[in-house]
Design a protein around this motif. Structure first.
Motif, PDB file in Angstrom:
ATOM      1  N   GLY A 204      39.533  46.157  48.704  1.00 11.95           N
ATOM      2  CA  GLY A 204      40.371  45.428  49.636  1.00 11.95           C
ATOM      3  C   GLY A 204      41.059  44.256  48.949  1.00 11.95           C
ATOM      4  O   GLY A 204      42.236  43.974  49.193  1.00 11.95           O
ATOM      5  N   ILE A 205      40.326  43.578  48.070  1.00 14.62           N
ATOM      6  CA  ILE A 205      40.926  42.473  47.311  1.00 14.62           C
ATOM      7  C   ILE A 205      42.005  43.001  46.371  1.00 14.62           C
ATOM      8  O   ILE A 205      43.100  42.430  46.273  1.00 14.62           O
ATOM      9  N   LEU A 206      41.707  44.111  45.680  1.00 11.89           N
ATOM     10  CA  LEU A 206      42.719  44.695  44.804  1.00 11.89           C
ATOM     11  C   LEU A 206      43.944  45.150  45.586  1.00 11.89           C
ATOM     12  O   LEU A 206      45.078  45.063  45.094  1.00 11.89           O
ATOM     13  N   ASN A 207      43.723  45.640  46.794  1.00 12.07           N
ATOM     14  CA  ASN A 207      44.862  46.065  47.602  1.00 12.07           C
ATOM     15  C   ASN A 207      45.679  44.894  48.114  1.00 12.07           C
ATOM     16  O   ASN A 207      46.801  45.079  48.596  1.00 12.07           O
ATOM     17  N   ILE A 208      45.119  43.675  48.010  1.00  6.60           N
ATOM     18  CA  ILE A 208      45.929  42.497  48.283  1.00  6.60           C
ATOM     19  C   ILE A 208      47.097  42.449  47.301  1.00  6.60           C
ATOM     20  O   ILE A 208      48.184  41.941  47.629  1.00  6.60           O
ATOM     21  N   ALA A 209      46.896  43.002  46.101  1.00  3.18           N
ATOM     22  CA  ALA A 209      47.988  43.052  45.127  1.00  3.18           C
ATOM     23  C   ALA A 209      49.172  43.832  45.680  1.00  3.18           C
ATOM     24  O   ALA A 209      50.335  43.451  45.478  1.00  3.18           O
ATOM     25  N   THR A 210      48.881  44.914  46.383  1.00  2.89           N
ATOM     26  CA  THR A 210      49.952  45.679  47.022  1.00  2.89           C
ATOM     27  C   THR A 210      50.659  44.810  48.047  1.00  2.89           C
ATOM     28  O   THR A 210      51.899  44.779  48.131  1.00  2.89           O
ATOM     29  N   THR A 211      49.871  44.099  48.832  1.00  2.00           N
ATOM     30  CA  THR A 211      50.436  43.245  49.865  1.00  2.00           C
ATOM     31  C   THR A 211      51.279  42.131  49.252  1.00  2.00           C
ATOM     32  O   THR A 211      52.365  41.818  49.744  1.00  2.00           O
ATOM     33  N   LEU A 212      50.768  41.521  48.178  1.00  2.00           N
ATOM     34  CA  LEU A 212      51.527  40.467  47.519  1.00  2.00           C
ATOM     35  C   LEU A 212      52.853  41.003  46.988  1.00  2.00           C
ATOM     36  O   LEU A 212      53.891  40.336  47.092  1.00  2.00           O
ATOM     37  N   GLY A 213      52.810  42.207  46.407  1.00  2.00           N
ATOM     38  CA  GLY A 213      54.043  42.816  45.927  1.00  2.00           C
ATOM     39  C   GLY A 213      55.025  43.055  47.050  1.00  2.00           C
ATOM     40  O   GLY A 213      56.226  42.763  46.937  1.00  2.00           O
ATOM     41  N   GLN A 214      54.524  43.592  48.172  1.00  2.00           N
ATOM     42  CA  GLN A 214      55.382  43.865  49.317  1.00  2.00           C
ATOM     43  C   GLN A 214      55.902  42.578  49.949  1.00  2.00           C
ATOM     44  O   GLN A 214      56.998  42.554  50.501  1.00  2.00           O
TER      45      GLN A 214
ATOM     46  N   VAL B 251      37.660  49.652  37.307  1.00  2.00           N
ATOM     47  CA  VAL B 251      37.427  48.256  36.913  1.00  2.00           C
ATOM     48  C   VAL B 251      36.582  47.482  37.925  1.00  2.00           C
ATOM     49  O   VAL B 251      36.403  46.265  37.778  1.00  2.00           O
ATOM     50  N   LEU B 252      36.017  48.163  38.923  1.00  2.00           N
ATOM     51  CA  LEU B 252      35.185  47.470  39.903  1.00  2.00           C
ATOM     52  C   LEU B 252      33.954  46.856  39.226  1.00  2.00           C
ATOM     53  O   LEU B 252      33.222  47.548  38.522  1.00  2.00           O
ATOM     54  N   PRO B 253      33.682  45.571  39.449  1.00  2.00           N
ATOM     55  CA  PRO B 253      32.482  44.961  38.870  1.00  2.00           C
ATOM     56  C   PRO B 253      31.202  45.454  39.524  1.00  2.00           C
ATOM     57  O   PRO B 253      30.152  45.487  38.889  1.00  2.00           O
ATOM     58  N   ASN B 254      31.258  45.845  40.800  1.00  2.00           N
ATOM     59  CA  ASN B 254      30.067  46.256  41.537  1.00  2.00           C
ATOM     60  C   ASN B 254      30.465  47.312  42.566  1.00  2.00           C
ATOM     61  O   ASN B 254      31.067  46.997  43.589  1.00  2.00           O
ATOM     62  N   GLU B 255      30.135  48.557  42.296  1.00  2.00           N
ATOM     63  CA  GLU B 255      30.546  49.640  43.184  1.00  2.00           C
ATOM     64  C   GLU B 255      29.842  49.593  44.534  1.00  2.00           C
ATOM     65  O   GLU B 255      30.264  50.254  45.479  1.00  2.00           O
TER      66      GLU B 255
ATOM     67  N   PHE C  96      38.940  43.305  36.271  1.00  2.00           N
ATOM     68  CA  PHE C  96      39.299  43.400  37.685  1.00  2.00           C
ATOM     69  C   PHE C  96      40.521  42.534  37.981  1.00  2.00           C
ATOM     70  O   PHE C  96      41.489  42.973  38.620  1.00  2.00           O
ATOM     71  N   TRP C  97      40.515  41.302  37.495  1.00  2.00           N
ATOM     72  CA  TRP C  97      41.608  40.385  37.794  1.00  2.00           C
ATOM     73  C   TRP C  97      42.860  40.698  36.979  1.00  2.00           C
ATOM     74  O   TRP C  97      43.987  40.464  37.442  1.00  2.00           O
ATOM     75  N   LEU C  98      42.692  41.239  35.772  1.00  2.00           N
ATOM     76  CA  LEU C  98      43.866  41.693  35.026  1.00  2.00           C
ATOM     77  C   LEU C  98      44.552  42.837  35.765  1.00  2.00           C
ATOM     78  O   LEU C  98      45.794  42.891  35.838  1.00  2.00           O
ATOM     79  N   ALA C  99      43.749  43.758  36.301  1.00  2.00           N
ATOM     80  CA  ALA C  99      44.322  44.851  37.087  1.00  2.00           C
ATOM     81  C   ALA C  99      45.019  44.308  38.327  1.00  2.00           C
ATOM     82  O   ALA C  99      46.090  44.796  38.723  1.00  2.00           O
ATOM     83  N   PHE C 100      44.423  43.304  38.939  1.00  2.00           N
ATOM     84  CA  PHE C 100      45.014  42.698  40.134  1.00  2.00           C
ATOM     85  C   PHE C 100      46.398  42.109  39.825  1.00  2.00           C
ATOM     86  O   PHE C 100      47.375  42.356  40.542  1.00  2.00           O
TER      87      PHE C 100
END
Length: 418
Positions: free
Chosen positions: A366-376, A354-358, A234-238
């Protein structure tokens, strides 16, 4: 822990439902991105150039950072709250429909507000509304889509996003000297995106009878905790997603200024070049996005498209740097756009895989989409800092190449997906 999700999908979707989901994901992504790119890629930077020509780069960087922060917080909060929503319309639908209205009105207001502060506030509100739609829509990939169809659905999301981005730049360029009608068009398109999504896709099942958690302050705070157990991938994907989008938005958000200040084009010539770039991007991104996702589902591989995408993006970043002309930027749209389409076509599918818990899909996505926000957020900050420090965009391109190479390495380290 969030309550168990409803059994929204079976092992197979019917052909009609599959078609409706494909249409809904495409139309939603196309409409909101069309609206956003009309403003973000053309009208907003040009307006800032008109009202503050000497500080436009710094102001634009601050606005991008502020809106990215608003996106970060709202995406995480809405993803969590939609997991907990209980209504006859389901968990996701109420957020999606209402978010479009909030985002549309505030995006339009950017065109009539008089100064940078009020524009920034309205822009941030628009991002909150946008994430009221995006977080639940992406969570529905986990709720409602079987695993072997997620690449295909992710491809339609990516295709809509890329098509909307390209067309948005074309439309925005037409309004560069008469901006208000462009802001009106963007507000209407944004407002319709959420409504059309819930109209087109199969009706979401009611969540009214789902068990409710006891709501207390500690429970609410704990519900936002990031995943830790079994969350390595999950965090590697992030990290990989953050770095790749970091590299892309370093250039994407500054296309107009690169053409005007680095290439040396006039306002009219830069608008014409952006239109050409957008037409190229529209064609190549649709081809790559709509082909790579289904192929990924068929071969059961997510990493192959990511590696290919990273190579193409690096080449795309290098061309304007080496050629230093409008053709280099057009080739960036062609080659980099094809690569970004490939990545986007498997991006959301990889995130769900890669979700640990669906059961906590909304919150964790939402946490993974923070990656989008961080990129932007970080990408434009770095670009702005480089330009302010060096007086040129020359170092922006090699920096982007390094970032996309690192992104590819982190994604290749993921073990859960092939």
């Amino acid at each position: 822990m969030t309550d168990a999700r409803p059994a929204e999908h079976a092992n197979e979707l019917s052909k009609i439902d599959k078609t409706r989901f494909c249409v809904a994901f495409f139309v939603f992504s196309f409409a909101w991105m069309l609206a956003l790119r009309i403003v973000a890629a053309v009208l907003l930077p040009q307006r800032l150039a008109d009202i503050a020509p000497d500080s436009k780069d710094a102001i634009f960087g601050v606005l991008n950072s502020a809106t990215a922060l608003a996106s970060l917080i709202s995406n995480l909060v809405v993803g969590n709250m939609s997991d907990r929503t209980r209504s006859i319309f389901g968990r996701r639908t109420p957020w999606i429909a209402s978010g479009g209205i909030v985002a549309g009105i505030s995006l339009f207001l950017i065109g009539i507000l008089p100064d940078g502060v009020s524009i920034g506030i309205s822009y941030c509100i628009s991002m909150v509304g946008l994430n009221m739609m995006i977080a639940p829509v992406i969570a529905s990939l986990s709720d409602r889509i079987p695993e072997d169809m997620r690449g295909t659905m992710s491809a339609f999301i990516s295709a809509g996003t890329l098509f909307g981005s390209a067309l948005g730049q074309i439309v925005g360029a037409q309004f560069i000297t008469l901006q208000l009608p462009g802001f009106i068009a963007s507000g209407v398109a944004m407002g319709l995106s959420g409504v059309l999504a819930v109209v087109f896709w199969p009706k979401e099942k009611s969540s009214k009878d789902m068990p409710k958690e006891k709501v207390d302050f500690k429970g609410i705070i704990m519900s936002f905790r990031p995943p830790t157990k079994g969350a390595r991938d999950f965090w590697l994907a992030f990290i990989g997603r953050s770095l790749l989008l970091f590299s892309y938005y370093m250039i994407l958000n500054y296309q107009l200024y690169i053409l005007q200040d680095y290439i040396g084009q006039s306002v009219e010539d830069s608008a014409a070049t952006i239109s050409t770039m957008s037409l190229v991007l529209m064609v190549v991104s649709l081809i790559s996005a709509l082909s790579a996702g289904p192929i990924s589902d068929k071969i059961g591989r997510r990493k192959i498209p990511v590696v290919a995408a990273s190579v193409l993006l690096a080449i795309g970043y290098a061309l304007p740097w080496l050629m230093h002309n409008a053709l280099g930027m057009i080739l960036f749209s062609a080659i980099g756009g094809f690569g970004y389409g490939m990545y986007g076509s498997v991006d959301q599918a990889l995130n769900v895989d890669v979700l640990p818990n669906e059961e906590e899909a909304g919150k964790d996505l939402g946490i993974l989409n923070i990656a989008t926000t961080l990129g932007q957020m970080v990408g434009p900050i770095v670009t702005s800092a480089i330009v302010v420090a060096t007086g040129s965009y020359g170092l922006v391109f090699p920096t982007a190449i390094v970032m996309v190479a690192l992104a590819c390495i982190f994604i290749l380290m993921i073990k859960k997906v092939k």
